[in-house]
Scaffold this motif. Sequence first.
Motif, PDB file in Angstrom:
ATOM      1  N   LEU A  54      15.556 -11.767 -14.556  1.00 41.70           N
ATOM      2  CA  LEU A  54      16.222 -11.325 -15.790  1.00 41.70           C
ATOM      3  C   LEU A  54      17.224 -10.228 -15.463  1.00 41.70           C
ATOM      4  O   LEU A  54      18.087  -9.893 -16.267  1.00 41.70           O
ATOM      5  CB  LEU A  54      15.194 -10.774 -16.789  1.00 41.70           C
ATOM      6  N   ARG A  81      14.421 -20.297 -14.245  1.00 44.25           N
ATOM      7  CA  ARG A  81      13.490 -19.559 -15.114  1.00 44.25           C
ATOM      8  C   ARG A  81      12.706 -20.531 -15.988  1.00 44.25           C
ATOM      9  O   ARG A  81      11.501 -20.389 -16.183  1.00 44.25           O
ATOM     10  CB  ARG A  81      14.260 -18.590 -16.028  1.00 44.25           C
ATOM     11  N   LEU A 106       9.812 -23.496 -27.681  1.00 46.48           N
ATOM     12  CA  LEU A 106      11.137 -22.994 -27.260  1.00 46.48           C
ATOM     13  C   LEU A 106      11.511 -23.289 -25.799  1.00 46.48           C
ATOM     14  O   LEU A 106      12.603 -23.815 -25.539  1.00 46.48           O
ATOM     15  CB  LEU A 106      11.232 -21.501 -27.562  1.00 46.48           C
ATOM     16  N   TYR A 110      14.877 -26.636 -23.685  1.00 45.88           N
ATOM     17  CA  TYR A 110      15.898 -26.659 -22.635  1.00 45.88           C
ATOM     18  C   TYR A 110      15.528 -27.620 -21.510  1.00 45.88           C
ATOM     19  O   TYR A 110      16.002 -27.517 -20.399  1.00 45.88           O
ATOM     20  CB  TYR A 110      16.120 -25.218 -22.133  1.00 45.88           C
TER      21      TYR A 110
ATOM     22  N   ILE B   8      16.657 -22.568 -37.730  1.00 44.92           N
ATOM     23  CA  ILE B   8      17.030 -21.177 -37.488  1.00 44.92           C
ATOM     24  C   ILE B   8      18.232 -20.799 -38.345  1.00 44.92           C
ATOM     25  O   ILE B   8      18.309 -19.702 -38.887  1.00 44.92           O
ATOM     26  CB  ILE B   8      17.255 -20.896 -35.983  1.00 44.92           C
ATOM     27  N   VAL B  12      18.213 -17.804 -40.981  1.00 42.93           N
ATOM     28  CA  VAL B  12      19.170 -16.691 -40.885  1.00 42.93           C
ATOM     29  C   VAL B  12      19.935 -16.541 -42.201  1.00 42.93           C
ATOM     30  O   VAL B  12      20.170 -15.435 -42.676  1.00 42.93           O
ATOM     31  CB  VAL B  12      20.146 -16.914 -39.704  1.00 42.93           C
ATOM     32  N   SER B 320      17.685  -9.945 -29.777  1.00 38.72           N
ATOM     33  CA  SER B 320      16.372 -10.171 -29.185  1.00 38.72           C
ATOM     34  C   SER B 320      16.121 -11.674 -29.007  1.00 38.72           C
ATOM     35  O   SER B 320      15.618 -12.114 -27.971  1.00 38.72           O
ATOM     36  CB  SER B 320      15.319  -9.536 -30.085  1.00 38.72           C
ATOM     37  N   GLU B 321      16.520 -12.444 -30.022  1.00 37.66           N
ATOM     38  CA  GLU B 321      16.347 -13.902 -29.916  1.00 37.66           C
ATOM     39  C   GLU B 321      17.169 -14.450 -28.747  1.00 37.66           C
ATOM     40  O   GLU B 321      16.709 -15.341 -28.016  1.00 37.66           O
ATOM     41  CB  GLU B 321      16.797 -14.563 -31.233  1.00 37.66           C
ATOM     42  N   ILE B 324      15.257 -13.748 -25.631  1.00 42.12           N
ATOM     43  CA  ILE B 324      14.098 -14.646 -25.475  1.00 42.12           C
ATOM     44  C   ILE B 324      14.563 -16.015 -24.997  1.00 42.12           C
ATOM     45  O   ILE B 324      14.026 -16.584 -24.051  1.00 42.12           O
ATOM     46  CB  ILE B 324      13.351 -14.804 -26.824  1.00 42.12           C
ATOM     47  N   ARG B 325      15.573 -16.539 -25.656  1.00 40.52           N
ATOM     48  CA  ARG B 325      16.057 -17.875 -25.297  1.00 40.52           C
ATOM     49  C   ARG B 325      16.552 -17.896 -23.861  1.00 40.52           C
ATOM     50  O   ARG B 325      16.303 -18.843 -23.115  1.00 40.52           O
ATOM     51  CB  ARG B 325      17.155 -18.323 -26.262  1.00 40.52           C
ATOM     52  N   LYS B 326      17.261 -16.821 -23.470  1.00 38.70           N
ATOM     53  CA  LYS B 326      17.750 -16.772 -22.081  1.00 38.70           C
ATOM     54  C   LYS B 326      16.582 -16.693 -21.113  1.00 38.70           C
ATOM     55  O   LYS B 326      16.571 -17.366 -20.086  1.00 38.70           O
ATOM     56  CB  LYS B 326      18.677 -15.576 -21.895  1.00 38.70           C
ATOM     57  N   ALA B 327      15.596 -15.850 -21.430  1.00 36.93           N
ATOM     58  CA  ALA B 327      14.451 -15.696 -20.530  1.00 36.93           C
ATOM     59  C   ALA B 327      13.743 -17.024 -20.338  1.00 36.93           C
ATOM     60  O   ALA B 327      13.278 -17.338 -19.245  1.00 36.93           O
ATOM     61  CB  ALA B 327      13.485 -14.662 -21.109  1.00 36.93           C
ATOM     62  N   PHE B 328      13.691 -17.828 -21.377  1.00 36.43           N
ATOM     63  CA  PHE B 328      12.949 -19.094 -21.284  1.00 36.43           C
ATOM     64  C   PHE B 328      13.836 -20.286 -20.921  1.00 36.43           C
ATOM     65  O   PHE B 328      13.406 -21.415 -21.079  1.00 36.43           O
ATOM     66  CB  PHE B 328      12.173 -19.349 -22.568  1.00 36.43           C
ATOM     67  N   ALA B 330      17.557 -20.803 -21.562  1.00 35.13           N
ATOM     68  CA  ALA B 330      18.840 -21.180 -22.164  1.00 35.13           C
ATOM     69  C   ALA B 330      19.974 -20.566 -21.352  1.00 35.13           C
ATOM     70  O   ALA B 330      19.928 -19.369 -21.054  1.00 35.13           O
ATOM     71  CB  ALA B 330      18.907 -20.682 -23.601  1.00 35.13           C
ATOM     72  N   LEU B 335      23.645 -21.379 -25.298  1.00 35.43           N
ATOM     73  CA  LEU B 335      23.605 -20.447 -26.431  1.00 35.43           C
ATOM     74  C   LEU B 335      24.916 -20.441 -27.201  1.00 35.43           C
ATOM     75  O   LEU B 335      24.924 -20.368 -28.430  1.00 35.43           O
ATOM     76  CB  LEU B 335      23.287 -19.039 -25.938  1.00 35.43           C
ATOM     77  N   VAL B 410      20.239 -10.443 -20.229  1.00 31.49           N
ATOM     78  CA  VAL B 410      18.941 -10.749 -20.829  1.00 31.49           C
ATOM     79  C   VAL B 410      18.184  -9.475 -21.188  1.00 31.49           C
ATOM     80  O   VAL B 410      17.685  -9.336 -22.304  1.00 31.49           O
ATOM     81  CB  VAL B 410      18.074 -11.579 -19.858  1.00 31.49           C
ATOM     82  N   VAL B 411      18.127  -8.537 -20.229  1.00 32.23           N
ATOM     83  CA  VAL B 411      17.358  -7.314 -20.465  1.00 32.23           C
ATOM     84  C   VAL B 411      17.968  -6.544 -21.640  1.00 32.23           C
ATOM     85  O   VAL B 411      17.261  -6.078 -22.532  1.00 32.23           O
ATOM     86  CB  VAL B 411      17.336  -6.449 -19.188  1.00 32.23           C
ATOM     87  N   LEU B 414      17.090  -8.371 -24.835  1.00 32.93           N
ATOM     88  CA  LEU B 414      15.686  -8.179 -25.231  1.00 32.93           C
ATOM     89  C   LEU B 414      15.457  -6.799 -25.851  1.00 32.93           C
ATOM     90  O   LEU B 414      14.577  -6.618 -26.682  1.00 32.93           O
ATOM     91  CB  LEU B 414      14.769  -8.353 -24.015  1.00 32.93           C
TER      92      LEU B 414
END
Lengths: 221, 418
Positions: A54, A81, A106, A110, B8, B12, B320-321, B324-328, B330, B335, B410-411, B414
């Motif tokens: 990250l 990741r 989620l 991807y 989403i 929103v 934050s979303e 999260i999406r990037k961490a998992f 995306a 995005l 990402v950081v 978040l």
Amino acid sequence: MIILKNINKSYRTALVETLALNNINLEVTKGEFISIMGPSGCGKSTLLNIIGLLDSPSTGEITVCNEPIRNLPDKMLAQFRNKKLGFIFQSYHLINDLPVLDNVELPLLYRRLSARERTRLATEALQKVGLRNRIKHYPMQLSGGQKQRVAIARAIVGNPEIILADEPTGNLDSAMGNEILEILIQLNKSERTTIVMVTHDEHMARKTTRLVRLFDGSQVN
Amino acid sequence: MLTNYLKITWAVLKRRKLFTFISLFGISLTLTVLIVVVAFLDHLFAPNYPELQRKQLLYIERVELKDTTQLGSNTSSVGYYFIKEYISKLKTPEKIAFCTSPRTINGYSPTGNKIRLLQKYTDANFWEVTDFNFLEGRPYTQNDIDRQASVVVINEQIRDDYFGKGQQVTGKTFEIDNIKYQVIGVVKGSPITRFYTSSDIYIPYNLTKDDLKSTELNGPYIVILRGTDPQNLLEIRAEFAALVPKIPLPPGGTWFKPGILYAHAESYLEGISRQLFTDGTESGLKYFYIVIFSFMALFMTLPAINLVNINMNRIMERASEIGIRKAFGASSTTLTWQFIIENVILSLMGTLIAVVLSVGVIYYINHCGLIPNADLLVNWTVLGWAVVLSIVFGLFSGVYPAWRMSKLQVVQALNGGE
């Protein structure tokens, strides 16, 4: 599984340079459950973010799942990741606008999976953390412990080789914290998932297979 | 994936109702104006009553004689001599018709009321290249013209004003300029915006006071050529283009000596564009499209900038979303597309409202009497354009914020974008 060599991380502003990590060398083998401890601001989360791709180190080399990570483009890092890593955060980081099932699904969005397959896998993951009956609830309708269990389900749904947990029990009372830790221990034992956990809690850390201590950005043996 | 985006987006939109209202208000108002403009353009240029065959038709409505030595020119419509001697001898058109532009005259009803009228002289073929709806009676034919019959076709508005609403008037006498005509047909009126067919009274061309024996190339007529298919239309254009240079030019005089003749057989839109945007020597079609698309782009720019600002705020709330999406898994590209699709969905929702508003505005335009016989419509073509405009608007206002936000680390994301 994870090899860090001479990792340094510094943050520069116009006036000062802050060294967050100083020459970290760490090797984590498959199936290990290690905890990283240290006082606030010692660089624990920074280290976890670097292991989780990250964030990138200022200098040093990282190998994760036998793949050296060096200047990978954004798309490949994202794919890496998605397939190899799962994250659990202290403040859960669930998307409040989506129901539990969608939150857990989620990471699978991807991947090339059908909606039916995504739902099946997410339901299975929720079953593992005992929240099968909460799939239609929204995060706001759950307790802290339940939220963290949803976050664990999301972290494991893609069957990653490594789970990175940043103070997963930090916002929970001790009973709930123990429950979450038990889930992680079971996961580590039954699936041989490698887990790296940042914690403040000595009691929690002692339940893991190895403890790494940091102080002022440096590793303390 | 799309279901997830829809969920989403909906969540929103529900979250910040004021932002949602401002966004949808801006989008729907912008698109309402654009849909009405598109409906008006469709009304002007698409095949509509009574010009339903327009795609099969070519028009010659401008003859320009240019003095190449003294830079003078003489431009007008087509003369009867030009039609009789040259155009009528073209081999490729399936049908050749001609008519004048509508001219204003005064008439008097039997009760003595003064009525302002538009009159148009046409040949018999005019009724074949058009699709008028005859409420009663029939059009005049070549036979009527050959026997010099003093007959007219009138529209329903004039029938109601002159004879009384809903009267049967076929066979009755209609007087203009002290000349008596017999009404042989009543048609549903054509809007004034359809210049080549619009009129209150249609009179056989041989009853005109104009000199039909004149040998001038210029005159008052618009020629309508009907082809069988697109290929045939190309052949007609080519045949006419080959004919024009061969036409002998009038000798002229001291002050004006014609050196070149310009005349074109072209589509309705080409003809109008040539008149509006050029000196007649070149087609104005590209200028027409430039003007239309520039207007639409300019009109969309301000609301789009406004929406960009709102989107930046909205997306920042979702840092934050993004993290999260990037961490998992995306990527930034994924995005970017997510946020663009969300914005397009928002635009499409605005379009739905805009379509409803447009129907109201168009109903008002059709019934307020500003354009007599107006028949603007939100048809499939207009709806298609509405969707296209909506997507363009969605992209226009969504790409930059989406791209900006997808580039968040990402950081950083978040931590709420800080």
